[in-house]
Design a protein around this motif. Structure first.
Motif, PDB file in Angstrom:
ATOM      1  N   ASP A 190       0.876  -1.094  -0.011  1.00 23.68           N
ATOM      2  CA  ASP A 190       0.118   0.006  -0.018  1.00 23.68           C
ATOM      3  C   ASP A 190       0.836   1.264  -0.055  1.00 23.68           C
ATOM      4  N   ASN A 191       0.317   2.244  -0.618  1.00 27.67           N
ATOM      5  CA  ASN A 191       1.159   3.416  -0.748  1.00 27.67           C
ATOM      6  C   ASN A 191       0.334   4.467  -0.947  1.00 27.67           C
ATOM      7  N   GLU A 192       0.912   5.837  -1.022  1.00 26.56           N
ATOM      8  CA  GLU A 192      -0.044   7.066  -1.444  1.00 26.56           C
ATOM      9  C   GLU A 192      -0.728   6.886  -2.717  1.00 26.56           C
ATOM     10  N   ASP A 193      -1.901   7.564  -2.836  1.00 26.68           N
ATOM     11  CA  ASP A 193      -2.490   7.416  -3.942  1.00 26.68           C
ATOM     12  C   ASP A 193      -2.068   7.866  -5.241  1.00 26.68           C
ATOM     13  N   ASP A 194      -1.127   8.869  -5.284  1.00 25.32           N
ATOM     14  CA  ASP A 194      -0.251   9.265  -6.389  1.00 25.32           C
ATOM     15  C   ASP A 194       0.953   9.025  -6.368  1.00 25.32           C
ATOM     16  N   HIS A 195       1.445   7.954  -5.645  1.00 27.04           N
ATOM     17  CA  HIS A 195       2.866   7.261  -5.947  1.00 27.04           C
ATOM     18  C   HIS A 195       2.806   6.089  -6.699  1.00 27.04           C
ATOM     19  N   TRP A 196       3.610   6.100  -7.607  1.00 30.39           N
ATOM     20  CA  TRP A 196       3.893   4.995  -8.648  1.00 30.39           C
ATOM     21  C   TRP A 196       4.872   4.106  -8.250  1.00 30.39           C
ATOM     22  N   ASP A 197       4.787   2.721  -8.167  1.00 29.63           N
ATOM     23  CA  ASP A 197       5.885   1.734  -8.462  1.00 29.63           C
ATOM     24  C   ASP A 197       6.215   1.233  -9.490  1.00 29.63           C
ATOM     25  N   LEU A 198       7.457   1.357 -10.085  1.00 30.85           N
ATOM     26  CA  LEU A 198       7.713   0.987 -11.283  1.00 30.85           C
ATOM     27  C   LEU A 198       8.572  -0.405 -11.019  1.00 30.85           C
ATOM     28  N   ILE A 199       7.492  -1.520 -11.551  1.00 33.41           N
ATOM     29  CA  ILE A 199       8.128  -2.748 -11.316  1.00 33.41           C
ATOM     30  C   ILE A 199       8.860  -3.362 -12.587  1.00 33.41           C
ATOM     31  N   GLU A 200      10.120  -3.830 -12.265  1.00 32.44           N
ATOM     32  CA  GLU A 200      10.922  -4.176 -13.304  1.00 32.44           C
ATOM     33  C   GLU A 200      10.519  -5.771 -13.638  1.00 32.44           C
ATOM     34  N   GLY A 201      10.337  -5.818 -14.896  1.00 30.74           N
ATOM     35  CA  GLY A 201       9.658  -6.961 -15.476  1.00 30.74           C
ATOM     36  C   GLY A 201      10.845  -8.098 -15.598  1.00 30.74           C
ATOM     37  N   GLN A 202      10.285  -9.221 -15.922  1.00 29.18           N
ATOM     38  CA  GLN A 202      11.359 -10.549 -15.864  1.00 29.18           C
ATOM     39  C   GLN A 202      10.467 -11.544 -17.029  1.00 29.18           C
ATOM     40  N   GLY A 203      11.518 -12.286 -17.716  1.00 26.63           N
ATOM     41  CA  GLY A 203      11.104 -13.206 -18.574  1.00 26.63           C
ATOM     42  C   GLY A 203      10.006 -12.739 -19.760  1.00 26.63           C
ATOM     43  N   SER A 204       9.145 -13.531 -20.177  1.00 25.16           N
ATOM     44  CA  SER A 204       8.265 -13.365 -21.079  1.00 25.16           C
ATOM     45  C   SER A 204       7.031 -14.208 -20.922  1.00 25.16           C
ATOM     46  N   LEU A 205       5.929 -14.035 -21.010  1.00 23.54           N
ATOM     47  CA  LEU A 205       4.704 -14.810 -20.984  1.00 23.54           C
ATOM     48  C   LEU A 205       4.931 -15.804 -22.208  1.00 23.54           C
ATOM     49  N   PHE A 206       5.542 -15.514 -23.295  1.00 16.76           N
ATOM     50  CA  PHE A 206       5.742 -16.137 -24.422  1.00 16.76           C
ATOM     51  C   PHE A 206       6.996 -17.273 -24.446  1.00 16.76           C
ATOM     52  N   HIS A 207       7.877 -17.027 -23.257  1.00 19.09           N
ATOM     53  CA  HIS A 207       9.141 -17.942 -23.438  1.00 19.09           C
ATOM     54  C   HIS A 207       8.777 -19.131 -22.430  1.00 19.09           C
ATOM     55  N   VAL A 208       8.994 -20.208 -23.375  1.00 23.27           N
ATOM     56  CA  VAL A 208       8.639 -21.619 -22.382  1.00 23.27           C
ATOM     57  C   VAL A 208       9.387 -21.699 -21.370  1.00 23.27           C
ATOM     58  N   SER A 209      10.783 -21.166 -21.196  1.00 22.01           N
ATOM     59  CA  SER A 209      11.673 -21.452 -20.037  1.00 22.01           C
ATOM     60  C   SER A 209      11.000 -20.704 -18.907  1.00 22.01           C
ATOM     61  N   TYR A 210      10.947 -19.281 -19.169  1.00 26.08           N
ATOM     62  CA  TYR A 210      10.616 -18.211 -18.027  1.00 26.08           C
ATOM     63  C   TYR A 210       9.518 -17.746 -17.944  1.00 26.08           C
ATOM     64  N   SER A 211       8.520 -18.160 -18.439  1.00 27.74           N
ATOM     65  CA  SER A 211       6.911 -17.498 -18.383  1.00 27.74           C
ATOM     66  C   SER A 211       6.421 -17.621 -16.993  1.00 27.74           C
ATOM     67  N   GLY A 212       6.787 -18.462 -16.157  1.00 29.29           N
ATOM     68  CA  GLY A 212       6.266 -18.364 -14.970  1.00 29.29           C
ATOM     69  C   GLY A 212       6.470 -17.239 -13.991  1.00 29.29           C
ATOM     70  N   VAL A 213       7.742 -16.660 -14.354  1.00 28.26           N
ATOM     71  CA  VAL A 213       8.072 -15.676 -13.254  1.00 28.26           C
ATOM     72  C   VAL A 213       7.581 -14.364 -14.021  1.00 28.26           C
ATOM     73  N   THR A 214       7.012 -14.219 -15.115  1.00 26.89           N
ATOM     74  CA  THR A 214       6.481 -13.258 -15.613  1.00 26.89           C
ATOM     75  C   THR A 214       4.918 -13.129 -15.184  1.00 26.89           C
ATOM     76  N   MET A 215       4.383 -14.307 -15.103  1.00 25.13           N
ATOM     77  CA  MET A 215       2.897 -14.581 -14.630  1.00 25.13           C
ATOM     78  C   MET A 215       2.929 -13.870 -13.091  1.00 25.13           C
ATOM     79  N   ALA A 216       3.802 -14.475 -12.427  1.00 26.82           N
ATOM     80  CA  ALA A 216       3.662 -13.944 -11.002  1.00 26.82           C
ATOM     81  C   ALA A 216       3.705 -12.166 -10.959  1.00 26.82           C
ATOM     82  N   LEU A 217       4.588 -11.816 -11.712  1.00 29.69           N
ATOM     83  CA  LEU A 217       4.505 -10.433 -11.863  1.00 29.69           C
ATOM     84  C   LEU A 217       3.204  -9.672 -12.267  1.00 29.69           C
ATOM     85  N   VAL A 218       2.883 -10.371 -13.233  1.00 30.50           N
ATOM     86  CA  VAL A 218       1.301  -9.673 -13.930  1.00 30.50           C
ATOM     87  C   VAL A 218       0.217  -9.826 -12.722  1.00 30.50           C
TER      88      VAL A 218
END
Length: 333
Positions: free
Chosen positions: A207-235
């Motif tokens: 939780d944060n202030e209403d006008d605060h933005w978290d810029l979340i570092e992405g990982q992997g890709s939903l299309f990458h058969v090796s690493y899609s799981g970590v992307t899904m957790a971020l989404v």
């Protein structure tokens, strides 16, 4: 705390993509890097001064950082002579590889003998909960990519820097080893037990202030058969209010998967948005970040213009041209 400045170890990295940890530190914390050290046959060059361990030590380096991100995250036997010698000379070692420094008996012995510290940044340090999906206050933006290593971290860092410059409330949230080495904190997401990955992202973006933005570092890709799981957790764990689509246009195939083609930005849009809206129905795609490092300036400008017209979204290379238009898009939400 990992002591700075660093000497960046490139080892026998076959190309620049394999040295992305070192490149990230060079680009975002240049004051922390006194130089680079590589082995014969190394295919990466950061453009920093090539130094011996002794030269870097004389220049003030305190920690030798393994700047290589190889497939599987393995500490190569070919690196050991340099790593042990560094410990003997009084360096600390830092690594973001899955293969932990603390699990290598010869490195542990050298560190104990010579008083060095082994920093494994890809080790979860907190007890993360299972995700509960409860709506949190504040705002969150997640970078999602057509492939691995297309510029998701750079996008989030560039947007955070621009927002800080404007006096906006924002925080870059690191989820991988490079981001953690750059900022000093974060969640090593791909080392978290699967059931707790989404929960760790909720923990990282509370939780944060209403006008605060978290810029979340992405990982992997939903299309990458090796690493899609970590992307899904971020989404799902990130519950983003905004998505930035990230792409590198010169790829001939998915990273490490020569039999898999890179999906289009349209495919990424059509898959990522419904999945994100499952956790946050108000989520929107607000912009496109294109890694144009392998294009000339004229080629980059042309590609960005064509992409913007086709997709109907601002398309920029935030590292090459600035993240201003992406931040404008966030501010408009």
């Amino acid at each position: 705390m990992i002591e700075t400045p660093y000497l960046l170890f490139l080892g026998d990295a076959p190309d620049m993509l394999a040295a992305k940890v070192a490149i990230g530190i060079r680009d975002w914390r240049p004051d922390h890097a006194v130089g680079q050290i590589s082995l014969p046959g190394c295919g990466a060059d950061l453009g920093l001064t090539e130094m011996t361990l002794a030269e870097a030590k004389a220049a003030g380096a305190k920690t030798l950082v393994i700047g290589v991100a190889n497939r599987g995250g393995v500490i190569s036997a070919a690196w050991k002579d340099v790593l042990i010698k560094a410990l003997e000379m009084g360096y600390d070692l830092a690594s973001g590889l899955h293969n932990l420094l603390r699990d290598e008996g010869d490195l542990v012995a050298a560190a104990q003998t010579h008083g060095g510290t082994l920093h494994d940044v890809r080790v979860p340090t907190d007890g993360y909960p299972i995700a509960n999906g409860v709506t949190r206050s504040g705002k969150r933006c997640l970078a999602v990519g057509t492939d691995c290593s297309v510029g998701k971290m750079y996008t989030a860092l560039a947007m955070d820097a621009e927002m800080q410059k404007r006096g906006m409330k924002s925080t870059f949230r690191a989820t991988g080893q490079t981001g953690i080495l750059i900022t000093g904190h974060g969640v090593p997401l791909d080392a978290v037990i699967a059931d707790f990955m989404a929960g760790s992202v909720e923990y990282l973006t509370p939780d944060n202030e209403d006008d605060h933005w978290d810029l979340i570092e992405g990982q992997g890709s939903l299309f990458h058969v090796s690493y899609s799981g970590v992307t899904m957790a971020l989404v799902h764990g990130g519950q983003p209010d905004a998505l930035i689509l990230c792409h590198e246009p010169t790829r001939s195939h998915m990273r490490g998967l020569p039999d898999y083609t890179v999906p289009s930005l349209e495919e990424l849009r059509d898959v990522a948005l419904p999945l994100a809206q499952r956790a946050n129905a108000a989520c929107k795609i607000v912009g496109i970040s294109v890694n144009t490092q392998h294009l000339t300036e004229d080629e980059a400008v042309k590609y960005l213009a064509e992409t913007e017209e086709r997709m109907g979204l601002p398309a920029v290379d935030p590292y090459r041209h600035g993240a201003g238009r992406l931040v404008d898009a966030l501010a408009a939400i």
